[in-house]
Design a protein around this motif. Structure first.
Motif, PDB file in Angstrom:
ATOM      1  N   GLY A  98      25.900 -44.667 -58.379  1.00 20.47           N
ATOM      2  CA  GLY A  98      25.577 -44.279 -59.947  1.00 20.47           C
ATOM      3  C   GLY A  98      26.365 -44.981 -60.975  1.00 20.47           C
ATOM      4  O   GLY A  98      26.042 -44.865 -62.250  1.00 20.47           O
ATOM      5  N   ASN A  99      27.381 -45.675 -60.660  1.00 18.94           N
ATOM      6  CA  ASN A  99      28.091 -46.542 -61.816  1.00 18.94           C
ATOM      7  C   ASN A  99      27.617 -47.827 -61.910  1.00 18.94           C
ATOM      8  O   ASN A  99      28.234 -48.692 -62.995  1.00 18.94           O
ATOM      9  CB  ASN A  99      29.506 -46.778 -61.223  1.00 18.94           C
ATOM     10  N   TYR A 100      26.598 -48.224 -61.382  1.00 19.47           N
ATOM     11  CA  TYR A 100      26.014 -49.598 -61.611  1.00 19.47           C
ATOM     12  C   TYR A 100      24.449 -49.561 -62.013  1.00 19.47           C
ATOM     13  O   TYR A 100      23.599 -48.497 -61.725  1.00 19.47           O
ATOM     14  CB  TYR A 100      26.154 -50.366 -60.352  1.00 19.47           C
ATOM     15  N   GLN A 101      24.076 -50.543 -62.706  1.00 22.06           N
ATOM     16  CA  GLN A 101      22.705 -50.937 -63.277  1.00 22.06           C
ATOM     17  C   GLN A 101      22.350 -52.104 -62.658  1.00 22.06           C
ATOM     18  O   GLN A 101      22.933 -53.136 -62.809  1.00 22.06           O
ATOM     19  CB  GLN A 101      22.207 -50.806 -64.602  1.00 22.06           C
ATOM     20  N   VAL A 102      21.330 -52.590 -61.650  1.00 22.47           N
ATOM     21  CA  VAL A 102      21.126 -53.771 -61.115  1.00 22.47           C
ATOM     22  C   VAL A 102      19.808 -54.359 -61.587  1.00 22.47           C
ATOM     23  O   VAL A 102      18.863 -53.524 -61.857  1.00 22.47           O
ATOM     24  CB  VAL A 102      20.975 -53.474 -59.543  1.00 22.47           C
ATOM     25  N   SER A 103      19.779 -55.426 -61.733  1.00 22.01           N
ATOM     26  CA  SER A 103      18.497 -56.427 -62.035  1.00 22.01           C
ATOM     27  C   SER A 103      18.409 -57.222 -60.938  1.00 22.01           C
ATOM     28  O   SER A 103      19.330 -58.142 -60.420  1.00 22.01           O
ATOM     29  CB  SER A 103      18.920 -56.959 -63.266  1.00 22.01           C
ATOM     30  N   THR A 104      17.137 -57.488 -60.257  1.00 22.04           N
ATOM     31  CA  THR A 104      16.644 -58.311 -59.280  1.00 22.04           C
ATOM     32  C   THR A 104      15.624 -59.050 -59.420  1.00 22.04           C
ATOM     33  O   THR A 104      14.808 -58.820 -60.562  1.00 22.04           O
ATOM     34  CB  THR A 104      16.798 -57.469 -57.956  1.00 22.04           C
ATOM     35  N   ASN A 105      15.525 -60.062 -58.732  1.00 19.96           N
ATOM     36  CA  ASN A 105      13.965 -60.763 -58.729  1.00 19.96           C
ATOM     37  C   ASN A 105      13.020 -59.838 -57.982  1.00 19.96           C
ATOM     38  O   ASN A 105      13.251 -59.164 -57.373  1.00 19.96           O
ATOM     39  CB  ASN A 105      14.269 -62.189 -57.687  1.00 19.96           C
ATOM     40  N   SER A 106      11.904 -60.054 -58.792  1.00 21.00           N
ATOM     41  CA  SER A 106      10.655 -59.180 -58.280  1.00 21.00           C
ATOM     42  C   SER A 106       9.603 -59.926 -57.302  1.00 21.00           C
ATOM     43  O   SER A 106       8.855 -59.363 -56.897  1.00 21.00           O
ATOM     44  CB  SER A 106       9.902 -58.765 -59.650  1.00 21.00           C
ATOM     45  N   SER A 107      10.036 -61.258 -57.020  1.00 23.69           N
ATOM     46  CA  SER A 107       9.280 -62.055 -56.137  1.00 23.69           C
ATOM     47  C   SER A 107      10.143 -62.777 -55.225  1.00 23.69           C
ATOM     48  O   SER A 107      10.973 -63.197 -55.757  1.00 23.69           O
ATOM     49  CB  SER A 107       8.028 -62.716 -56.720  1.00 23.69           C
ATOM     50  N   ALA A 108       9.346 -63.225 -54.041  1.00 23.13           N
ATOM     51  CA  ALA A 108      10.220 -64.054 -53.182  1.00 23.13           C
ATOM     52  C   ALA A 108       9.115 -64.890 -52.511  1.00 23.13           C
ATOM     53  O   ALA A 108       7.950 -64.803 -52.765  1.00 23.13           O
ATOM     54  CB  ALA A 108      11.166 -63.535 -52.227  1.00 23.13           C
ATOM     55  N   LYS A 109       9.613 -65.967 -51.620  1.00 22.39           N
ATOM     56  CA  LYS A 109       8.573 -66.694 -50.892  1.00 22.39           C
ATOM     57  C   LYS A 109       9.264 -66.793 -49.537  1.00 22.39           C
ATOM     58  O   LYS A 109      10.334 -66.633 -49.207  1.00 22.39           O
ATOM     59  CB  LYS A 109       8.624 -68.238 -51.238  1.00 22.39           C
ATOM     60  N   ALA A 110       8.112 -66.806 -48.447  1.00 26.00           N
ATOM     61  CA  ALA A 110       8.277 -66.946 -47.058  1.00 26.00           C
ATOM     62  C   ALA A 110       7.053 -67.257 -46.455  1.00 26.00           C
ATOM     63  O   ALA A 110       6.059 -67.410 -47.139  1.00 26.00           O
ATOM     64  CB  ALA A 110       8.636 -65.503 -46.635  1.00 26.00           C
ATOM     65  N   ASN A 111       7.042 -67.683 -45.270  1.00 29.53           N
ATOM     66  CA  ASN A 111       6.013 -68.246 -44.408  1.00 29.53           C
ATOM     67  C   ASN A 111       5.761 -67.353 -43.458  1.00 29.53           C
ATOM     68  O   ASN A 111       6.484 -66.372 -42.686  1.00 29.53           O
ATOM     69  CB  ASN A 111       6.455 -69.466 -43.576  1.00 29.53           C
ATOM     70  N   ILE A 112       4.319 -67.302 -43.185  1.00 30.32           N
ATOM     71  CA  ILE A 112       3.729 -66.627 -42.026  1.00 30.32           C
ATOM     72  C   ILE A 112       3.282 -67.665 -41.019  1.00 30.32           C
ATOM     73  O   ILE A 112       2.059 -68.283 -41.474  1.00 30.32           O
ATOM     74  CB  ILE A 112       2.597 -65.388 -42.509  1.00 30.32           C
ATOM     75  N   ALA A 113       3.668 -67.633 -39.937  1.00 32.23           N
ATOM     76  CA  ALA A 113       3.170 -68.564 -39.008  1.00 32.23           C
ATOM     77  C   ALA A 113       2.043 -68.158 -38.229  1.00 32.23           C
ATOM     78  O   ALA A 113       1.778 -66.770 -38.164  1.00 32.23           O
ATOM     79  CB  ALA A 113       4.144 -68.676 -37.915  1.00 32.23           C
ATOM     80  N   LYS A 114       1.316 -68.839 -37.670  1.00 33.66           N
ATOM     81  CA  LYS A 114      -0.007 -68.329 -36.857  1.00 33.66           C
ATOM     82  C   LYS A 114       0.296 -67.544 -35.739  1.00 33.66           C
ATOM     83  O   LYS A 114       1.413 -68.120 -34.779  1.00 33.66           O
ATOM     84  CB  LYS A 114      -0.889 -69.502 -36.567  1.00 33.66           C
ATOM     85  N   ALA A 115      -0.227 -66.646 -35.175  1.00 31.65           N
ATOM     86  CA  ALA A 115       0.083 -65.945 -33.987  1.00 31.65           C
ATOM     87  C   ALA A 115      -0.869 -66.841 -32.868  1.00 31.65           C
ATOM     88  O   ALA A 115      -1.825 -67.538 -33.213  1.00 31.65           O
ATOM     89  CB  ALA A 115      -0.441 -64.492 -34.118  1.00 31.65           C
ATOM     90  N   LYS A 116      -0.256 -66.492 -31.704  1.00 35.13           N
ATOM     91  CA  LYS A 116      -1.135 -67.384 -30.663  1.00 35.13           C
ATOM     92  C   LYS A 116      -2.032 -66.452 -30.031  1.00 35.13           C
ATOM     93  O   LYS A 116      -1.712 -65.360 -29.636  1.00 35.13           O
ATOM     94  CB  LYS A 116      -0.053 -67.846 -29.484  1.00 35.13           C
ATOM     95  N   ALA A 117      -3.276 -66.848 -29.449  1.00 31.84           N
ATOM     96  CA  ALA A 117      -4.199 -66.058 -29.065  1.00 31.84           C
ATOM     97  C   ALA A 117      -4.985 -67.336 -28.046  1.00 31.84           C
ATOM     98  O   ALA A 117      -5.148 -68.282 -28.211  1.00 31.84           O
ATOM     99  CB  ALA A 117      -5.305 -65.542 -30.040  1.00 31.84           C
ATOM    100  N   GLN A 118      -5.647 -66.598 -27.054  1.00 28.49           N
ATOM    101  CA  GLN A 118      -6.225 -67.445 -25.872  1.00 28.49           C
ATOM    102  C   GLN A 118      -7.562 -66.920 -26.206  1.00 28.49           C
ATOM    103  O   GLN A 118      -7.979 -65.814 -25.960  1.00 28.49           O
ATOM    104  CB  GLN A 118      -5.725 -67.180 -24.614  1.00 28.49           C
ATOM    105  N   VAL A 119      -8.626 -67.786 -26.333  1.00 25.82           N
ATOM    106  CA  VAL A 119     -10.044 -67.651 -26.354  1.00 25.82           C
ATOM    107  C   VAL A 119     -10.829 -68.170 -24.804  1.00 25.82           C
ATOM    108  O   VAL A 119     -10.461 -69.199 -24.560  1.00 25.82           O
ATOM    109  CB  VAL A 119     -10.762 -68.330 -27.474  1.00 25.82           C
ATOM    110  N   ILE A 120     -11.211 -67.273 -24.280  1.00 28.03           N
ATOM    111  CA  ILE A 120     -11.877 -67.336 -22.952  1.00 28.03           C
ATOM    112  C   ILE A 120     -13.361 -67.288 -22.918  1.00 28.03           C
ATOM    113  O   ILE A 120     -13.825 -66.017 -23.273  1.00 28.03           O
ATOM    114  CB  ILE A 120     -11.283 -66.599 -22.001  1.00 28.03           C
ATOM    115  N   GLY A 121     -14.015 -68.331 -22.542  1.00 24.73           N
ATOM    116  CA  GLY A 121     -15.523 -68.198 -22.678  1.00 24.73           C
ATOM    117  C   GLY A 121     -15.938 -67.272 -21.556  1.00 24.73           C
ATOM    118  O   GLY A 121     -15.311 -67.037 -20.401  1.00 24.73           O
TER     119      GLY A 121
END
Length: 190
Positions: A98-121
């Motif tokens: 309660g003794n502080y007022q904060v200002s922060t960034n509103s956006s960031a960056k990150a990666n989403i890697a592909k998930a692994k899946a197996q396709v079977i005919g």
């Protein structure tokens, strides 16, 4: 309007010639200390959701005060990719928040890697009967968050049709934005 206890005494060459009566309390304000926060987002593997894991740090907190930055974040879309936008926000927690007022960034960056899946005919084993036999389609192992094969719009199966005795391939191939795919051909066996 905070209470301040005050007192005073006289000083100076002629102080002894005077007596003073002064107030013992007064009022003043204590403004919240302005501090900054930094929120970062962690990379993740595609999970079909917007959920982001974020970390927050604070700069400017007085040593000994109990203040933390409770950070939240969400990717702007769920798809795999590099340098993805993450909307972030943070609020202060802790005994002295309660003794502080904060200002922060509103956006960031990150990666989403592909998930692994197996396709079977798909497979079909049947006994020769003089009629044309057919197999097509595929199944998938490893899809996340309740997704079904319908999300793999870039994947196809050649299918296999034959009448004569033999083994015929149902070849699966393609690609997808969110999955790193491994392929296993299906078979029609007559």
């Amino acid at each position: 309007g905070k209470d301040v206890n005050v007192s005073g005494s006289l000083t100076g060459t002629d102080a002894g010639n005077y007596t003073v009566n002064s107030n013992t309390t007064t009022k003043a304000n204590i403004a919240k200390k302005q501090i900054t926060g930094a929120i970062t987002a962690q990379d993740k593997v595609y999970d079909g959701s917007l959920n982001a894991t974020v970390n927050g740090s604070l700069n400017g907190v007085i040593t000994g005060d109990q203040v933390n930055l409770n950070a939240q974040g969400q990717f702007t879309n769920k798809n795999a990719g590099q340098g993805k936008d993450v909307n972030v926000s943070g609020s202060l927690t802790g005994t002295d928040a309660g003794n502080y007022q904060v200002s922060t960034n509103s956006s960031a960056k990150a990666n989403i890697a592909k998930a692994k899946a197996q396709v079977i005919g798909n497979n079909l084993t049947t006994t020769f009967n003089g009629q044309q036999q057919h197999v097509d389609g595929f199944t998938v192992k490893g899809l996340v968050n309740g997704e079904t094969t319908s999300v793999l719009t870039g994947v196809t199966a050649t299918g296999a049709s034959a009448t004569a005795e033999g083994t015929y391939s149902n070849i699966v191939s393609g690609e997808d934005q969110n999955y790193e795919l491994m392929f296993t051909a299906g078979m029609l066996k007559i």
